[in-house]
Design an enzyme around this catalytic site. Sequence first.
Site, PDB file in Angstrom:
ATOM      1  N   GLU A 176       0.794  -1.239   0.000  1.00 33.84           N
ATOM      2  CA  GLU A 176       0.000   0.000   0.000  1.00 33.84           C
ATOM      3  C   GLU A 176       0.823   1.284   0.000  1.00 33.84           C
ATOM      4  O   GLU A 176       0.590   2.183   0.797  1.00 33.84           O
ATOM      5  CB  GLU A 176      -0.947  -0.006   1.212  1.00 33.84           C
ATOM      6  N   ASN A 223       2.043  -5.108  -3.253  1.00 34.92           N
ATOM      7  CA  ASN A 223       0.648  -5.437  -2.938  1.00 34.92           C
ATOM      8  C   ASN A 223      -0.153  -4.174  -2.623  1.00 34.92           C
ATOM      9  O   ASN A 223       0.315  -3.320  -1.866  1.00 34.92           O
ATOM     10  CB  ASN A 223       0.656  -6.374  -1.710  1.00 34.92           C
ATOM     11  N   HIS A 258     -10.177  -6.772  -2.217  1.00 37.86           N
ATOM     12  CA  HIS A 258     -11.301  -6.358  -1.363  1.00 37.86           C
ATOM     13  C   HIS A 258     -12.311  -5.699  -2.299  1.00 37.86           C
ATOM     14  O   HIS A 258     -12.433  -4.476  -2.342  1.00 37.86           O
ATOM     15  CB  HIS A 258     -10.829  -5.391  -0.276  1.00 37.86           C
ATOM     16  N   GLU A 286      -6.136 -10.858  -1.246  1.00 33.74           N
ATOM     17  CA  GLU A 286      -7.000 -10.659  -0.067  1.00 33.74           C
ATOM     18  C   GLU A 286      -8.467 -10.618  -0.488  1.00 33.74           C
ATOM     19  O   GLU A 286      -9.198  -9.677  -0.182  1.00 33.74           O
ATOM     20  CB  GLU A 286      -6.621  -9.359   0.657  1.00 33.74           C
ATOM     21  N   ASP A 288     -12.234 -10.790  -0.743  1.00 36.02           N
ATOM     22  CA  ASP A 288     -13.488 -10.900   0.021  1.00 36.02           C
ATOM     23  C   ASP A 288     -14.533  -9.983  -0.618  1.00 36.02           C
ATOM     24  O   ASP A 288     -14.223  -8.880  -1.044  1.00 36.02           O
ATOM     25  CB  ASP A 288     -13.314 -10.613   1.530  1.00 36.02           C
TER      26      ASP A 288
HETATM   27  C1  XIL Z   1      -6.238  -6.463   8.349  1.00 37.84           C
HETATM   28  C2  XIL Z   1      -6.554  -7.651   9.248  1.00 37.84           C
HETATM   29  O1  XIL Z   1      -7.461  -8.491   8.576  1.00 37.84           O
HETATM   30  C3  XIL Z   1      -7.147  -7.167  10.544  1.00 37.84           C
HETATM   31  O2  XIL Z   1      -7.300  -8.250  11.460  1.00 37.84           O
HETATM   32  C4  XIL Z   1      -6.262  -6.105  11.179  1.00 37.84           C
HETATM   33  O3  XIL Z   1      -6.894  -5.576  12.336  1.00 37.84           O
HETATM   34  C5  XIL Z   1      -5.982  -4.983  10.201  1.00 37.84           C
HETATM   35  O4  XIL Z   1      -5.421  -5.526   9.015  1.00 37.84           O
HETATM   36  N1  XIL Z   1      -4.971  -4.710   3.731  1.00 37.84           N
HETATM   37  C6  XIL Z   1      -3.951  -5.538   4.163  1.00 37.84           C
HETATM   38  C7  XIL Z   1      -4.182  -6.436   5.318  1.00 37.84           C
HETATM   39  O5  XIL Z   1      -2.899  -5.591   3.517  1.00 37.84           O
HETATM   40  O6  XIL Z   1      -3.024  -6.632   6.067  1.00 37.84           O
HETATM   41  C8  XIL Z   1      -5.291  -5.937   6.214  1.00 37.84           C
HETATM   42  O7  XIL Z   1      -5.550  -6.924   7.207  1.00 37.84           O
HETATM   43  C9  XIL Z   1      -6.519  -5.636   5.396  1.00 37.84           C
HETATM   44  C10 XIL Z   1      -6.233  -4.553   4.380  1.00 37.84           C
END
Ligand code: XIL
Length: 376
Positions: A176, A223, A258, A286, A288
């Site tokens: 990020e 990422n 996401h 990631e 979802d």
């Molecule tokens: C999130 C976790 O799922 C949570 O449990 C934590 O409190 C915060 O981080 N982007 C990312 C991940 O790269 O590491 C994040 O994970 C979600 C967003």
Amino acid sequence: MKIYSSNLWTILAFALVVFSCTDPAEVTPELEDKKDDKDQAEVAIPLRELFKDYFLIGAAVTPQQTDLGTAHGQALKTHYASLTAENVMKPDALQRVKGQFTWDNADRIVQFAKNNNMKVRGHTLTWHSQSPDWMFYDENGDLHTPEVAMKQLEEHITTVVSRYKGDVYAWDVVNEAMFDWDPNGQIIYREDSPWYKIMGPAYIDSAFVYARRADPDAKLFYNDYNSIFSWKRNKIYDLVKRLKDNGIPIDGIGLQGHWSVNTTESDLRTTLNLFRELGVELHITELDIPVYASNDEPGSTEYNSTFSFRQKVAYSMIFNVLLDYSDIITNVTFWGIGDDHTWLDKPGRKAFPFLLDEELKPKPVYFEVQKLVQKR
Ligand code: XIL
């Protein structure tokens, strides 16, 4: 599914035997779709099996979930070929105190993966968030000099990547780093990141160099989220192009995934086409898909047929696209195992973002995805 017809017949024959000889009560409960479509008995093909000709399918996990004595451990073993630590490999988890590394939680996940024939994606080495203050600030609360911060970054990356050399097959080296919302493309980097404040984008280049030095065989990823939107994908493209042109070792881009039930096919395809030009591997890191059509929609704690319908449409579109790009997409990881545990849940507003429900059983959307894979 890319299977030969003889295999197809074996599977059909197997399904026939299961249906004709088995009392319904004896069908393994996790293979039943109980939520709706009740009259349509279906047998779930484990996800890692279903996608084996296309990409590794993975899940983000807590260390506690990696226990075969639990439903989570069993679901992991059944369905997933790749694990990511949801939190315990982040800088604040591995080196909360300068010079003192705590490995137990991360080791547990790595060991479970090895025991069960799974790969591990390492997440993450360099991030503005979930990183200890000492990495950025001195005892007076002032930002470190670039030299001090860089040295600490090198030590962190070298120590962590060396420990998991050969065990972690891919690292999110930098997470990020790009500015998120900027339709005109004026602001390139996330300028409020302490890493950036200390030394500008130089930390990005160095992080990749340190990681490659510590494990030449690990695949190194940049990422980020919102990477399918025009304002961000071009910045990511430019970053990765610049790194490659400068001989900085980078193997791939992680798209966090996401996404939403409104994610469009054209945003996905345009982004994947663009990133294809870079000649790098892509991981969906990631994934979802929460059930809500907007942030304003009232929350619910019950899964309902509207949610199910939306997810069927969205996940079918998404997996169809991902399968089309399976020559460059080599890992698709959900940011959790099943709907019982997700970072998206809020009190009174559950997200239900996965293919497995709160009991880790396949949801109707699972079978929808299964069907589309089998049709290929
Ligand atoms: C999130 C976790 O799922 C949570 O449990 C934590 O409190 C915060 O981080 N982007 C990312 C991940 O790269 O590491 C994040 O994970 C979600 C967003």
